[in-house]
Design a protein around this motif. Structure first.
Motif, PDB file in Angstrom:
ATOM      1  N   UNK A  38       2.221   1.432   6.515  1.00  0.00           N
ATOM      2  CA  UNK A  38       3.341   0.185   5.900  1.00  0.00           C
ATOM      3  C   UNK A  38       4.092   1.110   4.925  1.00  0.00           C
ATOM      4  N   UNK A  39       5.143   0.047   4.422  1.00  0.00           N
ATOM      5  CA  UNK A  39       5.870   0.736   3.318  1.00  0.00           C
ATOM      6  C   UNK A  39       7.371   0.070   3.616  1.00  0.00           C
ATOM      7  N   UNK A  40       8.191   0.853   4.007  1.00  0.00           N
ATOM      8  CA  UNK A  40       9.598   0.362   4.129  1.00  0.00           C
ATOM      9  C   UNK A  40       9.574  -0.936   5.097  1.00  0.00           C
ATOM     10  N   UNK A  41       8.592  -1.028   5.931  1.00  0.00           N
ATOM     11  CA  UNK A  41       8.428  -2.370   6.907  1.00  0.00           C
ATOM     12  C   UNK A  41       7.132  -2.595   7.009  1.00  0.00           C
ATOM     13  N   UNK A  72      -6.530  -1.328  -1.866  1.00  0.00           N
ATOM     14  CA  UNK A  72      -7.213  -2.352  -2.862  1.00  0.00           C
ATOM     15  C   UNK A  72      -6.199  -3.400  -3.157  1.00  0.00           C
ATOM     16  N   UNK A  73      -5.033  -3.343  -2.475  1.00  0.00           N
ATOM     17  CA  UNK A  73      -3.816  -4.386  -2.614  1.00  0.00           C
ATOM     18  C   UNK A  73      -3.310  -5.044  -1.811  1.00  0.00           C
ATOM     19  N   UNK A  74      -2.516  -6.036  -1.789  1.00  0.00           N
ATOM     20  CA  UNK A  74      -1.947  -6.852  -0.595  1.00  0.00           C
ATOM     21  C   UNK A  74      -0.493  -5.695  -0.201  1.00  0.00           C
ATOM     22  N   UNK A  75      -0.305  -5.970   1.076  1.00  0.00           N
ATOM     23  CA  UNK A  75       0.644  -5.213   1.499  1.00  0.00           C
ATOM     24  C   UNK A  75       2.046  -5.566   0.872  1.00  0.00           C
ATOM     25  N   UNK A 129       0.272   6.679   0.814  1.00  0.00           N
ATOM     26  CA  UNK A 129      -0.635   7.795   1.199  1.00  0.00           C
ATOM     27  C   UNK A 129      -1.826   7.201   1.470  1.00  0.00           C
ATOM     28  N   UNK A 130      -1.910   6.011   2.091  1.00  0.00           N
ATOM     29  CA  UNK A 130      -3.149   5.421   2.587  1.00  0.00           C
ATOM     30  C   UNK A 130      -3.942   6.057   3.694  1.00  0.00           C
ATOM     31  N   UNK A 171       8.612   4.381  -5.435  1.00  0.00           N
ATOM     32  CA  UNK A 171       7.940   3.437  -4.493  1.00  0.00           C
ATOM     33  C   UNK A 171       6.979   3.891  -3.706  1.00  0.00           C
ATOM     34  N   UNK A 172       6.789   5.242  -3.135  1.00  0.00           N
ATOM     35  CA  UNK A 172       5.794   5.665  -2.412  1.00  0.00           C
ATOM     36  C   UNK A 172       4.674   5.719  -2.792  1.00  0.00           C
ATOM     37  N   UNK A 173       4.488   6.308  -4.276  1.00  0.00           N
ATOM     38  CA  UNK A 173       3.149   6.224  -4.977  1.00  0.00           C
ATOM     39  C   UNK A 173       2.711   4.892  -5.293  1.00  0.00           C
ATOM     40  N   UNK A 174       3.656   3.997  -5.828  1.00  0.00           N
ATOM     41  CA  UNK A 174       3.233   2.572  -6.303  1.00  0.00           C
ATOM     42  C   UNK A 174       2.966   1.825  -5.056  1.00  0.00           C
ATOM     43  N   UNK A 175       3.363   2.139  -3.786  1.00  0.00           N
ATOM     44  CA  UNK A 175       2.885   1.402  -2.609  1.00  0.00           C
ATOM     45  C   UNK A 175       1.374   1.412  -2.485  1.00  0.00           C
ATOM     46  N   UNK A 176       0.753   2.420  -2.892  1.00  0.00           N
ATOM     47  CA  UNK A 176      -0.846   2.692  -2.953  1.00  0.00           C
ATOM     48  C   UNK A 176      -1.105   3.459  -3.982  1.00  0.00           C
ATOM     49  N   UNK A 177      -1.272   3.106  -5.343  1.00  0.00           N
ATOM     50  CA  UNK A 177      -1.343   4.116  -6.373  1.00  0.00           C
ATOM     51  C   UNK A 177      -3.147   4.627  -6.102  1.00  0.00           C
ATOM     52  N   UNK A 178      -3.796   3.744  -5.711  1.00  0.00           N
ATOM     53  CA  UNK A 178      -5.320   4.126  -5.574  1.00  0.00           C
ATOM     54  C   UNK A 178      -5.326   5.299  -4.432  1.00  0.00           C
TER      55      UNK A 178
END
Length: 238
Positions: A38-41, A72-75, A129-130, A171-178
């Motif tokens: 997930x990410x850009x779409x 740990x978060x919503x998409x 980086x999930x 954006x990429x790191x904030x997309x899944x900081x965990x």
């Protein structure tokens, strides 16, 4: 023999699509597979795009569907105003044969590929980086078997370049900081290509036009897919 065996972990995305074309045509790169995230779409769109891109430009290279949301978060919401409603600049994708979808989830594909080629595989991650974090969770012992992890992401204030979502966040790191925390803390070599690099690496309209004019079908695709993205960048800078 190829110098680099690469798994391309991606959320295409206009820029990721362009990078895939360059990799597929580079003589020193052997693409072992694409893993979507997930990410850009949404994951449905990024997986569809990855299969389209691999089928058109890297025949025989499999695609494995990856994570649909952060650990740990919503998409996040898709970035249609940047990448278009279809994630590829709203170009018409046509009827090119899609790459096969590997039955394994992306993180398992990563694990199996690394174990099949110990010390040889570079994980090139250009989205959240999930998938990499899930691979580590499932098989922590792959870390010393990976040749290198290369991440496009992050903002460190280098030369005054801050985040593109908040001053502290890219954006990429904030997309899944965990997931990022897990990946950056693992015992494997990591190279981070942050915004201080990417924002200085400019592909001008003239350069893109030259690729279109001398690059055949691939060059025309690079031009076509970048039109929506370039319009967004131009508007953002005006």
């Amino acid at each position: 023999m190829s110098r680099h065996k690469v798994i391309y972990d991606t959320d295409p995305g206009v820029d990721d699509a362009m990078a895939l074309v360059f990799q597929a045509l580079h003589p020193d790169i052997e693409l072992l597979g694409l893993t979507s995230v997930f990410g850009n779409a949404t994951i449905e769109t990024t997986t569809h795009n990855a299969r389209f891109l691999a089928g058109r430009f890297a025949p025989g290279v499999p695609v494995a569907r990856g994570a649909a949301a952060p650990l740990e978060r919503a998409a996040p919401q898709p970035l249609a105003w940047i990448h278009g409603d279809n994630g590829l600049g709203n170009i018409v994708l046509g009827d090119s044969a899609a790459a096969p979808l590997d039955p394994r989830p992306a993180h398992r594909f990563i694990i199996d590929s690394v174990r099949a080629h110990p010390g040889e595989v570079t994980l090139l991650a250009v989205g959240p980086l999930t998938n990499l974090a899930l691979a580590l969770a499932d098989d922590p012992q792959i870390a010393p078997l990976v040749k290198q992890v290369v991440v496009m992401g992050g903002a460190f204030g280098t030369e005054g370049v801050l985040g593109n979502v908040t001053p502290a966040a890219e954006a990429n790191i904030l997309g899944d900081p965990d997931a990022a925390d897990i990946v950056f803390g693992a015992p494997w070599p990591v190279a981070i290509v942050g915004l201080d690099v990417t924002q200085r690496t400019i592909m001008s309209q003239e350069y893109l036009a030259s690729i279109r004019d001398r690059g055949g079908a691939a060059g025309q695709f690079i031009w076509d897919v970048s039109r929506h993205y370039e319009a967004f960048i131009s508007k953002a800078r005006s």
